[in-house]
Design an enzyme around this catalytic site. Structure first.
Site, PDB file in Angstrom:
ATOM      1  N   ASP A 159      38.581  43.718  41.883  1.00 49.73           N
ATOM      2  CA  ASP A 159      38.333  43.040  43.395  1.00 49.73           C
ATOM      3  C   ASP A 159      36.935  44.629  43.151  1.00 49.73           C
ATOM      4  OD1 ASP A 159      39.094  40.728  42.620  1.00 49.73           O
ATOM      5  OD2 ASP A 159      39.802  40.504  45.630  1.00 49.73           O
ATOM      6  N   ASP A 175      37.597  38.431  42.552  1.00 52.02           N
ATOM      7  CA  ASP A 175      37.216  37.036  43.469  1.00 52.02           C
ATOM      8  C   ASP A 175      35.834  36.563  42.747  1.00 52.02           C
ATOM      9  OD1 ASP A 175      38.752  36.148  45.480  1.00 52.02           O
ATOM     10  OD2 ASP A 175      37.444  37.164  46.997  1.00 52.02           O
ATOM     11  N   HIS A 208      34.324  32.787  44.144  1.00 56.24           N
ATOM     12  CA  HIS A 208      34.570  31.420  44.985  1.00 56.24           C
ATOM     13  C   HIS A 208      33.494  30.407  44.935  1.00 56.24           C
ATOM     14  CE1 HIS A 208      37.565  33.921  46.778  1.00 56.24           C
ATOM     15  NE2 HIS A 208      37.189  34.633  47.481  1.00 56.24           N
ATOM     16  N   LYS A 228      39.815  34.960  39.794  1.00 55.87           N
ATOM     17  CA  LYS A 228      40.285  33.758  40.610  1.00 55.87           C
ATOM     18  C   LYS A 228      39.921  34.267  41.916  1.00 55.87           C
ATOM     19  CE  LYS A 228      41.817  38.881  42.902  1.00 55.87           C
ATOM     20  NZ  LYS A 228      41.508  38.407  44.510  1.00 55.87           N
ATOM     21  N   CYS A 231      44.653  42.413  49.085  1.00 60.80           N
ATOM     22  CA  CYS A 231      43.540  41.719  47.485  1.00 60.80           C
ATOM     23  C   CYS A 231      44.781  42.906  46.392  1.00 60.80           C
ATOM     24  CB  CYS A 231      42.385  41.548  46.533  1.00 60.80           C
ATOM     25  SG  CYS A 231      42.032  40.454  47.389  1.00 60.80           S
TER      26      CYS A 231
HETATM   27  C1  VGL Z   1      38.901  40.057  49.554  1.00 59.19           C
HETATM   28  C2  VGL Z   1      39.130  39.114  51.429  1.00 59.19           C
HETATM   29  C3  VGL Z   1      38.985  38.435  50.804  1.00 59.19           C
HETATM   30  C4  VGL Z   1      39.877  41.280  48.450  1.00 59.19           C
HETATM   31  C5  VGL Z   1      39.064  39.215  48.896  1.00 59.19           C
HETATM   32  O1  VGL Z   1      39.007  41.101  47.831  1.00 59.19           O
HETATM   33  O2  VGL Z   1      40.361  41.983  48.989  1.00 59.19           O
HETATM   34  N1  VGL Z   1      39.139  40.307  51.043  1.00 59.19           N
HETATM   35  N2  VGL Z   1      38.745  37.773  49.582  1.00 59.19           N
HETATM   36 ZN    ZN Z   2      37.978  36.448  48.931  1.00 63.19          ZN
END
Ligand code: VGL
Ligand code: ZN
Length: 354
Positions: free
Chosen positions: A86, A131, A133, A208, A253
């Site tokens: 991420d 990430d 969404h 993801k 993550c």
């Molecule tokens: C993450 C919070 C929400 C991360 C992803 O990549 O650590 N943190 N979504």
């Molecule tokens: Zn997230």
């Protein structure tokens, strides 16, 4: 194999006893300067018990062949992958920039160590998680009105909910969820990998968090472990033994990915200085858990020697031995045996080859 067996079978009885195995461990687990890592005798005898399948107190040639193929060979020549978690705009300078979080980390600080590793370390495989969404994702604080809060939730009125609150949605299925600002919305600038991150030409991207109803911190499974990404399959296909995990956020993550990697049986290394996190306490807790589960937390400048098999850590040897143990079928309890694996509490499960 032959040469190794002969070299360590000092008394030439065609078997490796505990003293000979101790010498083998000393030769095997060394740092890049050739200095052996300290191992206590309990640790060595636990390892010995795993490969002394018959429990007769010495490792026969046949037992050594398994130890060689399943353990020594992999320790000397690991197959390594880096998983960059991420490293996306939103976590560095966008809507969920981690510099605004409790730890005060700067997300961009992961770029130098990650890029340096990508340039200098001969990883066998390269993975990047994203990430990813949809706009109606369950983790976005602005979407809290879209789903019913459960009576046991810390907040039951959506108007009271704030960023970083942890709430329970009614479902079904019931789900405990931390609320974040909207971030990494599919196809948006914030969801792109940071422009300064090096993307390896053969690197594979893993998406993801695209199911609106369930969050997914780990690059392997969603938070409810209902669905999995393609990552495990790709890693198994490549025969990777060692996974180097880094990126953002260390305690969310990155940690979740590392925990699952360990659970799936991989030797797992979290690269601390190539990761940045959200909460100092949670970062420390994640490191402790990784260590107790026989993973490793290390620095980016230690990675090259490990990937090349020149720096061989006992912690990862122990992890691999535990995985070997799962696939060995031990003989049923034998009262006459001196070193009976069944007598050892946590080896018990292996009576049935589980
Ligand atoms: C993450 C919070 C929400 C991360 C992803 O990549 O650590 N943190 N979504
Ligand atoms: Zn997230």
């Amino acid at each position: 194999m032959e040469a190794c067996f002969t070299a360590f079978d000092k008394d030439e009885d065609q078997a490796i006893n505990i003293n000979e195995f101790t010498a083998l461990c000393k030769a095997l687990f060394r740092n890049e300067k050739g200095k052996p890592y300290k191992m206590d005798s309990q640790q060595i005898s636990d390892l010995f018990m795993i490969f002394n399948v018959s429990g007769d107190g010495s490792m026969s040639k046949q037992e050594f062949v398994y130890c060689w193929n399943g353990w020594i060979k992999k320790i000397v020549r690991p197959v390594s992958a880096i998983i960059v978690v991420d490293v996306q705009n939103d976590f560095i300078s966008g809507s969920l920039a981690i510099k605004n979080c409790q730890a005060g980390h700067q997300g961009e600080d992961v770029l130098e160590p990650i890029n340096r590793m990508l340039d200098t370390v001969p990883f066998d495989k390269h993975f990047y998680s994203l990430d990813w969404h949809p706009a109606n994702h369950i983790s976005f604080v602005d979407n809290v009105h879209m789903r019913k809060l459960a009576p046991e939730s810390s907040k039951t009125n959506p108007n009271d909910c704030q960023t970083y609150d942890v709430v329970v949605f009614e479902g079904p299925p019931k789900v405990t969820q931390a609320l974040w600002p909207a971030h990494c919305v599919q196809e948006s600038w914030g969801a792109e990998l940071h422009p300064d991150l090096k993307v390896h030409p053969q690197g594979k991207q893993v998406y993801k968090g695209s199911n609106p109803e369930v969050d997914s911190y780990s690059a392997f499974f969603d938070n409810n472990k209902i669905s999995k990404t393609v990552l495990e399959e790709m890693i198994r296909k490549e025969g990777c033994t060692d996974l180097y995990v880094c990126g953002i956020a260390t305690d969310v993550c990155v940690a979740s990915t590392a925990f699952h990697a360990i659970e799936l049986g991989f030797r797992t290394i979290l690269v601390e200085d190539a990761s940045r996190g959200i909460k100092l306490d949670d970062i420390q807790k994640a490191f402790e858990r990784i260590r107790t589960e026989h993973g490793l937390v290390c620095n980016s400048n230690e990675v090259k020697a490990m990937v090349q098999g020149r720096d061989r850590r006992p912690e990862l040897g122990v992890k691999l031995a535990h995985e070997c143990r799962k696939s060995i079928i031990y003989p049923l309890k034998n009262k006459n045996s001196k070193y009976n694996p069944v007598q050892n509490g946590d080896v018990n499960a292996n009576q049935n080859g589980v």
